[in-house]
Design an enzyme around this catalytic site. Structure first.
Site, PDB file in Angstrom:
ATOM      1  N   GLU A 155       0.824  -1.217   0.000  1.00  0.00           N
ATOM      2  CA  GLU A 155       0.000   0.000   0.000  1.00  0.00           C
ATOM      3  C   GLU A 155       0.853   1.259   0.000  1.00  0.00           C
ATOM      4  O   GLU A 155       0.540   2.225  -0.684  1.00  0.00           O
ATOM      5  CB  GLU A 155      -0.951   0.008   1.204  1.00  0.00           C
ATOM      6  CG  GLU A 155      -2.191  -0.859   1.044  1.00  0.00           C
ATOM      7  CD  GLU A 155      -1.949  -2.338   1.276  1.00  0.00           C
ATOM      8  OE1 GLU A 155      -0.801  -2.719   1.601  1.00  0.00           O
ATOM      9  OE2 GLU A 155      -2.908  -3.126   1.136  1.00  0.00           O
ATOM     10  N   HIS A 192     -10.889  -4.888  10.194  1.00  0.00           N
ATOM     11  CA  HIS A 192     -11.431  -4.903   8.834  1.00  0.00           C
ATOM     12  C   HIS A 192     -12.778  -4.196   8.725  1.00  0.00           C
ATOM     13  O   HIS A 192     -13.518  -4.429   7.780  1.00  0.00           O
ATOM     14  CB  HIS A 192     -11.604  -6.347   8.338  1.00  0.00           C
ATOM     15  CG  HIS A 192     -10.313  -7.061   8.081  1.00  0.00           C
ATOM     16  ND1 HIS A 192      -9.459  -7.444   9.088  1.00  0.00           N
ATOM     17  CD2 HIS A 192      -9.720  -7.447   6.931  1.00  0.00           C
ATOM     18  CE1 HIS A 192      -8.404  -8.056   8.562  1.00  0.00           C
ATOM     19  NE2 HIS A 192      -8.536  -8.071   7.250  1.00  0.00           N
TER      20      HIS A 192
END
Ligand SMILES: Cc1ncc(C[n+]2csc(CCOP(=O)(O)OP(=O)(O)O)c2C)c(N)n1
Ligand SMILES: [Mg+2]
Lengths: 340, 326
Positions: free
Chosen positions: A76, A145
């Site tokens: 990322e 998450h």
């Protein structure tokens, strides 16, 4: 920021009346890529050989646009930084961060670079990129998450934050986010992906920074965005039966916030309730409440109420996950409280 | 590595860039010590050779990304001294209107795209510049500078891998000055050589004496050719030394005296000057002429910076977004 009417794609004619968010966002990416060759798309598993994205939002794009659509390594920091670099020299990258919590590993590139290069360079460079990401509780995905972290980005000058609640808005807002000269975090909700809604008019852009009055009303202003726009309308209809007339506003863009629409409404109703899935403290609700109090203190008939999730990590077990999120009963009670 | 000795004209051009960097640095520190300028200033005195020998091979089209210790990189790439000095002084006439300062120097018309104050962050951004070039089918290369300490942060590893899998035209230049703030190389870095880390990503890794212009020139020449030919990235580790501590005010007590003395004895700047004259690439008079011209340039830059106006307070609201928001 003007409403732009681009050419209608031939597909529009035979578009179904109802579509889901996934279809709408796929159209937005497709139309943006065909309108502007500087639009490039990358993220983990987003190209067709890797499945076209975990919920398939970029399905078909790599086949159609070749190397402008790429699956990345699980890096990322690397690929968000690469989007910054490409944006600085005129590309309009749209990168996907698979789930919102993963922004934590690339915050440096977002908040120290994307957000600040325009300012720190004295306007010599700027970063017209979009980060698309998704999140939401209710799926037993647990603490890493499911978070709504929009306040982190709203608190970083230089970034815009867009949080659509329905397919038509999703399409028009994503097109505008891609065209925007500044970095935009575009936050999608897992719950909203499969809920059918009115099909977008392809080519029709919705300007950033403009809220939408979802339901006009006179007694109390209820402000939501993203997932809370699935919860507010049924409660508003229930209260309508008791003679409580809610004006429901969908923010759509959280930063910049459309204070004109909000203050006009609250001036009229004298009452406001802000609803979001993100945890309560130090959040968007706090900012909105403060701005309303600052502007309309003497005209308010009750303090602004906040309805939000618990200040805890998102839990795993279903009863805990339900306890984490606000309930419709809490929302109803908060609205009634402003009228008490 | 095959050494290429550039012609005398190029060797003198390298000297000229080194002189510009060194004189500017000496003068900035002088101005700080005299109280005329105040800033967090990360001197690159001792590291001049690296950007000088690389930049003589770049064009204005090529991109540069560097770090807080990057004034030398920026000057070598073409940031005009006046705009640099005005920026350091926080004046509205600075390259970034006084909004960036020493850690965020930017000047796109010479390819000076980004300066970051975050260790390692130059490398992912360089990948994006390389990607842009690749998608447009251009011949530009991107040079990403960083320190030895930065080779221990995730951004380094993600970027080398990404650049390798996408074959990006990026040259990763690690200016190994043997310290990361107060931490000596071996305290923080596991590899005997940072260039060895390139092997993990299947790309060439070259270790050179960063104080030898010909070695740096040769390594850069090969890396640039490889990048322009679409063959992908290279990691160059250029070993050097910083003479003025991490930033001005750091007395460098953590550097063993013998190591410091040895480094100063081998100061690459006078050594190179003598070498040029000795090997008849230039006469002492010719180099004196260059020195004098650069002194004038810095005099002008300092005068420009000092006489320029500070930015107006309204500037705090500008350049946050394209259009100001409430
Ligand atoms: C991510 C991050 N961590 C820590 C710092 C503080 N810091 C600034 S420079 C530096 C040392 C970096 O050393 P090196 O990479 O060798 O570069 P040099 O300063 O020697 O040129 C540190 C730790 C920072 N700027 N960014
Ligand atoms: Mg170092």
């Amino acid at each position: 920021m003007s409403e732009t009417q681009a050419e209608l794609s031939p597909a529009a004619a035979k578009a179904p009346a109802k579509v889901n968010m996934i279809q709408a966002l796929n159209w937005a990416l497709d139309d943006a890529m065909s309108a502007d060759k500087n639009v490039i798309v990358f993220g983990e598993e987003i190209a067709d050989p890797e499945g076209g994205g975990i919920v398939k939002i970029s399905h078909g794009l790599s086949t159609k646009y070749g190397s402008r659509v790429r699956s990345t390594p699980i890096s990322e920091m690397g690929f968000v930084g690469a989007a910054v670099g490409a944006a600085v020299v005129g590309f309009k990258p749209v990168v996907e961060i698979m789930l919102m919590n993963f922004v934590a590993v690339c915050m440096d590139q977002i908040t120290n670079h994307a957000a600040k290069l325009r300012f720190m360079s004295g306007g010599q460079t700027h970063v017209p990129m979009v980060i698309r990401t998704m999140t939401g509780s209710g799926f037993q995905n647990g603490g890493q998450h499911s978070d709504f972290l929009e306040a982190w980005f709203c608190h970083t000058p230089g970034i815009k934050v867009v949080m659509p609640s329905n397919p038509a808005d999703g399409y028009g807002l994503l097109r505008s986010a891609i065209n925007d000269p500044d970095p935009v975090i575009f936050i999608e909700h897992l719950n909203n992906y499969w809920t059918p809604g009115d099909a977008p008019e392809r080519g029709k852009l919705i300007p950033l920074g403009k809220a939408r009055i979802h339901r006009p009303g006179k007694d109390v202003t209820v402000i939501g965005y993203s997932r809370s726009m699935l919860d507010i309308p049924p409660v508003a209809e229930k209260l309508a039966k008791d003679g409580i007339d809610c004006e429901v506003i969908d923010l759509r863009t959280v930063q910049p916030m459309d204070m004109e629409t909000i203050l006009t409404s609250v001036k009229k109703t004298g009452r406001a309730v802000v609803v979001h899935e993100a945890c309560r403290s130090f959040g968007v609700g706090a900012e909105l409440s403060s701005r309303i109090h600052e502007a309309l203190f003497r005209e308010l008939k009750a303090p602004v109420e906040r309805v939000a999730s618990e200040d805890s990590p998102v839990p795993y077990a279903p009863p805990l996950e339900q306890a984490f999120l606000y309930t419709h009963a809490e929302l109803e009670a908060a609205i009634r409280k402003t009228l008490a | 590595m095959v050494m290429t000795q550039p012609d005398s004209k190029t060797l003198v051009a390298i000297y000229e860039k080194m002189t510009l960097i060194k004189h500017s640095d000496d003068r900035v520190i002088g101005a700080m010590k005299a109280g005329r300028m105040v800033m967090p200033y990360y001197s690159a005195r001792g590291q001049e050779c690296i950007p000088a020998a690389i930049s003589v091979q770049l064009t204005d089209e090529d991109y540069l990304v560097t770090i807080y210790r990057g004034v030398h990189d920026m000057l070598a790439k073409g940031l005009p001294p006046k705009l640099l000095w005005a920026e350091l002084a926080g004046k509205v006439t600075g390259s970034c209107k006084g909004k960036g300062g020493p850690m965020h120097l930017t000047y796109p018309s010479k390819g000076c795209m980004v300066t970051t104050g975050i260790v390692g962050a130059s490398m992912p951004i360089a990948c994006g510049l390389g990607l842009a070039t690749q998608l447009r089918g251009e011949k530009r290369v991107t040079v990403a500078n960083f320190g030895d300490g930065a080779s221990n942060i995730g951004a380094f590893h993600e970027s080398l891998n990404l650049a390798a899998v996408w074959k990006l035209p990026v040259i990763f230049v690690c200016q190994n000055n043997q310290y990361a703030e107060h931490t000596a190389y071996s305290t923080g870095t596991s590899a005997a050589k940072i260039s060895d880390r390139a092997a993990s990503y299947g790309i060439p890794g070259v270790h050179v004496d960063g104080n030898d212009p010909i070695a740096v020139y040769s390594a850069a020449q090969q890396a640039i050719a490889r990048a322009r030919a679409g063959e992908g990235p290279t990691l160059i580790e250029a070993k050097t030394f910083r003479f003025n501590g991490h930033l001005i005010g750091d007395a460098g007590e953590y550097i063993p005296k013998a190591i410091y003395a040895e480094a100063v004895k081998n100061d690459p700047y006078p050594r190179y000057r003598n070498w040029l004259v000795e090997h008849q690439h230039a006469s002492a008079t010719q180099l004196d002429g260059i020195d004098a011209a650069i002194k004038t340039l810095i005099d002008e830059a300092e005068a420009f910076a000092m006489s320029s106006a500070a930015p107006d307070a309204i500037e705090v609201k500008r350049d946050v977004y394209a259009t100001e928001i409430a």
